[in-house]
Design an enzyme around this catalytic site. Sequence first.
Site, PDB file in Angstrom:
ATOM      1  CG  ASP A  67      -0.293  -0.428   2.505  1.00 23.25           C
ATOM      2  OD1 ASP A  67       0.941  -0.408   2.570  1.00 23.25           O
ATOM      3  OD2 ASP A  67      -1.017  -0.781   3.453  1.00 23.25           O
ATOM      4  CG  ASP A 129      -9.341  -1.618  11.816  1.00 24.27           C
ATOM      5  OD1 ASP A 129      -8.294  -2.197  11.449  1.00 24.27           O
ATOM      6  OD2 ASP A 129      -9.855  -0.680  11.177  1.00 24.27           O
ATOM      7  CD  GLU A 136      -9.200   0.818   7.742  1.00 27.36           C
ATOM      8  OE1 GLU A 136      -9.333  -0.098   8.593  1.00 27.36           O
ATOM      9  OE2 GLU A 136      -8.505   1.821   7.943  1.00 27.36           O
TER      10      GLU A 136
HETATM   11  C1  GLP Z   1      -0.845   0.187   8.541  1.00 26.86           C
HETATM   12  C2  GLP Z   1      -0.434  -0.600   7.303  1.00 26.86           C
HETATM   13  C3  GLP Z   1      -0.602  -2.084   7.509  1.00 26.86           C
HETATM   14  C4  GLP Z   1      -0.003  -2.506   8.823  1.00 26.86           C
HETATM   15  C5  GLP Z   1      -0.733  -1.810   9.954  1.00 26.86           C
HETATM   16  C6  GLP Z   1      -0.199  -2.195  11.318  1.00 26.86           C
HETATM   17  O1  GLP Z   1      -2.179   0.542   8.548  1.00 26.86           O
HETATM   18  N1  GLP Z   1      -1.136  -0.187   6.142  1.00 26.86           N
HETATM   19  O2  GLP Z   1       0.015  -2.767   6.445  1.00 26.86           O
HETATM   20  O3  GLP Z   1      -0.096  -3.890   8.984  1.00 26.86           O
HETATM   21  O4  GLP Z   1      -0.544  -0.412   9.783  1.00 26.86           O
HETATM   22  O5  GLP Z   1       0.922  -1.407  11.622  1.00 26.86           O
HETATM   23  P1  GLP Z   1       1.932  -1.692  12.776  1.00 26.86           P
HETATM   24  O6  GLP Z   1       2.777  -2.802  12.321  1.00 26.86           O
HETATM   25  O7  GLP Z   1       2.740  -0.415  12.887  1.00 26.86           O
HETATM   26  O8  GLP Z   1       1.152  -1.986  14.000  1.00 26.86           O
END
Ligand code: GLP
Length: 235
Positions: A67, A129, A136
Amino acid sequence: MQVIIKQSHADIADLVSEKFLRLIRNKPTAVLGLATGSTPIASYQALIRKLKSAALSVSQVTTFNLDEYVGLHDLSQSYQTFMDENLFKFLDFNPKKHHFPSEQNLGHYDQMIVEHGGIDLQILGIGPDGHIAFNEPGTPFDSKTHLADLEESTRVANARFFSSLEEVPTKAVSMGLATIMAAREIVLIATGSNKADAVRSMLAGVANLDCPASVLNSHSQVTIYLDEEAAARLY
Ligand code: GLP
């Protein structure tokens, strides 16, 4: 689906980096699906160490990131910069072989992946979430790469990477759930108590739209790596 619970994030990083190392050793032209966020950093660091000590080249490896934000004011906050800073700059990757979804290529990102032979190994984190990439809750399971609206809770969770919540974009381009499911093998890492609810609903056994990560239940080659805090609500 295999679930592995480890005491520390370092133990998880060791196992995950080993999987990537093995793939790159056996297939120097491997296609990797890469993720951002705090979660994969330890695995990337372990992989850098292992590749260097094995003197293995990644010059033929292709990468597709999950992403990318849309509408960033400061490009140093982009996921592309994140990948440069946390993985790419330490190894001999060919920059032409890195791919990120964007508003320009979102209509053919899935096709680009197919043309490169498909993703051999996809690494994922999970949002509190239950989101994976920026899919989402409510995102259809057959979704392809698309423009996604970010939930307020996701913007709040990711605000720690920005100087204020206002700076966190409201939109991103994200691989869809079907794009992710097309990978030959998937590893998902979840650590920390703030992921415990999402992990429980992902592993409840039924795929449900409220927890996008639950789509992984129907993939045949998925390993979920948890620390004890993220696994705490499974019992
Ligand atoms: C973001 C990314 C996800 C990731 C998520 C969790 O929203 N788009 O790919 O898995 O955050 O992030 P973290 O690893 O910092 O908890």
